[in-house]
Design a protein around this motif. Structure first.
Motif, PDB file in Angstrom:
ATOM      1  N   PHE A  31       0.843  -1.194   0.000  1.00 21.42           N
ATOM      2  CA  PHE A  31       0.000   0.000   0.000  1.00 21.42           C
ATOM      3  C   PHE A  31       0.884   1.253   0.000  1.00 21.42           C
ATOM      4  O   PHE A  31       0.612   2.216  -0.709  1.00 21.42           O
ATOM      5  CB  PHE A  31      -0.931   0.042   1.223  1.00 21.42           C
ATOM      6  N   ALA A  32       1.945   1.226   0.822  1.00 22.07           N
ATOM      7  CA  ALA A  32       2.852   2.372   0.881  1.00 22.07           C
ATOM      8  C   ALA A  32       3.543   2.585  -0.464  1.00 22.07           C
ATOM      9  O   ALA A  32       3.793   3.733  -0.861  1.00 22.07           O
ATOM     10  CB  ALA A  32       3.880   2.165   1.984  1.00 22.07           C
ATOM     11  N   ALA A  33       3.846   1.502  -1.157  1.00 22.76           N
ATOM     12  CA  ALA A  33       4.495   1.621  -2.473  1.00 22.76           C
ATOM     13  C   ALA A  33       3.610   2.382  -3.447  1.00 22.76           C
ATOM     14  O   ALA A  33       4.099   3.169  -4.266  1.00 22.76           O
ATOM     15  CB  ALA A  33       4.824   0.236  -3.021  1.00 22.76           C
ATOM     16  N   ALA A  34       2.304   2.167  -3.360  1.00 29.93           N
ATOM     17  CA  ALA A  34       1.375   2.865  -4.254  1.00 29.93           C
ATOM     18  C   ALA A  34       1.369   4.361  -3.993  1.00 29.93           C
ATOM     19  O   ALA A  34       1.139   5.164  -4.901  1.00 29.93           O
ATOM     20  CB  ALA A  34      -0.031   2.303  -4.088  1.00 29.93           C
ATOM     21  N   ALA A  35       1.621   4.745  -2.756  1.00 34.88           N
ATOM     22  CA  ALA A  35       1.552   6.154  -2.371  1.00 34.88           C
ATOM     23  C   ALA A  35       2.895   6.858  -2.423  1.00 34.88           C
ATOM     24  O   ALA A  35       2.968   8.071  -2.216  1.00 34.88           O
ATOM     25  CB  ALA A  35       0.987   6.265  -0.950  1.00 34.88           C
ATOM     26  N   SER A  36       3.961   6.106  -2.727  1.00 39.47           N
ATOM     27  CA  SER A  36       5.318   6.653  -2.578  1.00 39.47           C
ATOM     28  C   SER A  36       5.589   7.849  -3.479  1.00 39.47           C
ATOM     29  O   SER A  36       6.375   8.729  -3.133  1.00 39.47           O
ATOM     30  CB  SER A  36       6.361   5.557  -2.825  1.00 39.47           C
ATOM     31  N   ASN A  37       4.967   7.878  -4.655  1.00 41.31           N
ATOM     32  CA  ASN A  37       5.221   8.973  -5.588  1.00 41.31           C
ATOM     33  C   ASN A  37       4.053   9.953  -5.696  1.00 41.31           C
ATOM     34  O   ASN A  37       4.020  10.785  -6.610  1.00 41.31           O
ATOM     35  CB  ASN A  37       5.537   8.405  -6.971  1.00 41.31           C
ATOM     36  N   ALA A  38       3.096   9.849  -4.784  1.00 41.67           N
ATOM     37  CA  ALA A  38       1.910  10.708  -4.868  1.00 41.67           C
ATOM     38  C   ALA A  38       2.272  12.168  -4.605  1.00 41.67           C
ATOM     39  O   ALA A  38       3.006  12.483  -3.668  1.00 41.67           O
ATOM     40  CB  ALA A  38       0.860  10.245  -3.861  1.00 41.67           C
ATOM     41  N   ASP A  39       1.754  13.045  -5.442  1.00 40.65           N
ATOM     42  CA  ASP A  39       1.913  14.487  -5.252  1.00 40.65           C
ATOM     43  C   ASP A  39       0.634  15.003  -4.606  1.00 40.65           C
ATOM     44  O   ASP A  39      -0.330  15.351  -5.278  1.00 40.65           O
ATOM     45  CB  ASP A  39       2.170  15.172  -6.596  1.00 40.65           C
TER      46      ASP A  39
END
Length: 336
Positions: free
Chosen positions: A243-251
């Motif tokens: 789940f954290a991987a999905a959010a890692s590049n979120a702006d």
């Protein structure tokens, strides 16, 4: 401390007994397990409780707009124009993952693998049996029964449905065109249930069924969940890490009210149905003291709730986002 809850199809859950000073909120069922856990710890520390109605994102938005609660909670972010029109401030509280859950004899959690296209075809009624060629191709080692698939979906206005359908629409042009992306859908097949709680209960009871719930519901109730093939073509299992991987590049500042959709993000370790969940409060609340108490709770949860979130496989918001949100509170939300 550990927190457990029983599956029930009831529309409303209250984390603690409401008292005069308690904080009132309503909305998303997706974050209910972690909100309940935070509320229990906060109550012991401050003697202030949280009266939270787990009624679905659509209900939470209606209640905050009707000013019957101090805050609303939604897994589908409001657009900037809606925030401007209503005078609401919006901020993300925590992240988690949506998982397909099944009731299949002989299949253990993580033994079944699905991809987005197959999942879309199941929920459209195009794939109707568990031994369909598309499912068998993804699961060559599994003994899949020639059993009818019973689809279970949300019946209420739901941010979980919004994020689930957003993912399906992103991987299936047919889904996007024929079914769409929304909090409430005209489902082609299946039976409806209220809340993550209701979907979990129905899947648990119905042999051959499939539904979608927040991962904490699957994990705490020992449900059978499927792994997924993600955007990079990799098989991944649901976890705080993916789940954290999905959010890692979120702006997070790229959208008004931090309304970033995390579904179907790239990355070899990314869980494809990851979602944030948001809180809504009035910028100029009628009861400033109540809103101040709510923001104290959310500030406490940002600071102290990370470990508790991790224990339930939610993902805490990054420190940079927390600082930005707290600055927004000070600038935009009148609590004095």
């Amino acid at each position: 401390m550990a927190f457990a809850f029983a599956i029930a199809a009831a529309a409303t859950f209250t984390t603690v007994t409401a008292q005069a000073a308690d904080i009132s909120g309503a909305g998303a069922t997706f974050p209910f397990p972690i909100y309940a856990k935070w509320a229990d710890a906060y109550k012991k520390e401050t003697n202030i409780g949280l009266n939270y109605q787990s009624i679905g994102s659509g209900g939470g938005i209606k209640q905050i707009k009707a000013k019957t609660v101090t805050f609303g909670a939604s897994d589908a972010p409001l657009k900037g124009s809606d925030l401007d029109e209503t005078g609401l401030a919006q901020f993300p509280m925590v992240m988690g993952g949506i998982v397909p859950v099944v009731n299949l004899e002989g299949i253990k959690p993580g033994e079944l693998v699905l991809d987005g296209k197959t999942l879309a075809d199941i929920f459209q009624g195009k794939i109707t049996k568990w031994d369909d060629a598309a499912i068998k191709k993804l699961n060559p080692e599994s003994k899949l029964p020639s059993q009818a698939i019973a689809v279970v979906h949300r019946s209420d206005g739901s941010g979980t449905t919004f994020n689930f359908s957003y993912f399906l629409g992103d991987v299936s042009a047919e889904w996007k065109e024929k079914v769409g992306v929304a909090q409430a859908l005209e489902w082609p097949v299946g039976i409806g249930a209220k809340g993550n709680e209701g979907v979990a209960a129905n899947v648990t009871q119905a042999a051959g069924s499939i539904g979608y719930v927040e991962y904490a519901y699957a994990k705490q109730n020992k449900m059978i969940f499927a792994d997924m093939i993600n955007k990079d073509g990799k098989k991944v299992e649901p976890s705080a890490k993916t789940f954290a991987a999905a959010a890692s590049n979120a702006d997070w500042n790229s959208q008004p009210g931090y309304g970033v959709i995390l579904a179907n993000q790239p990355g070899a370790e990314t869980w494809p149905m990851t979602s944030a969940t948001w809180i809504l409060v009035y910028k100029k609340p009628e009861d400033k003291a109540a809103t101040a108490e709510a923001l104290k709770f959310f500030g406490w949860a940002y600071k102290n709730g990370g470990k508790m979130a991790d224990e339930l496989d939610y993902v805490a918001m990054p420190e940079s986002v927390v600082k930005s949100v707290e600055a927004m509170w000070a600038k935009d939300v009148a609590t004095k």
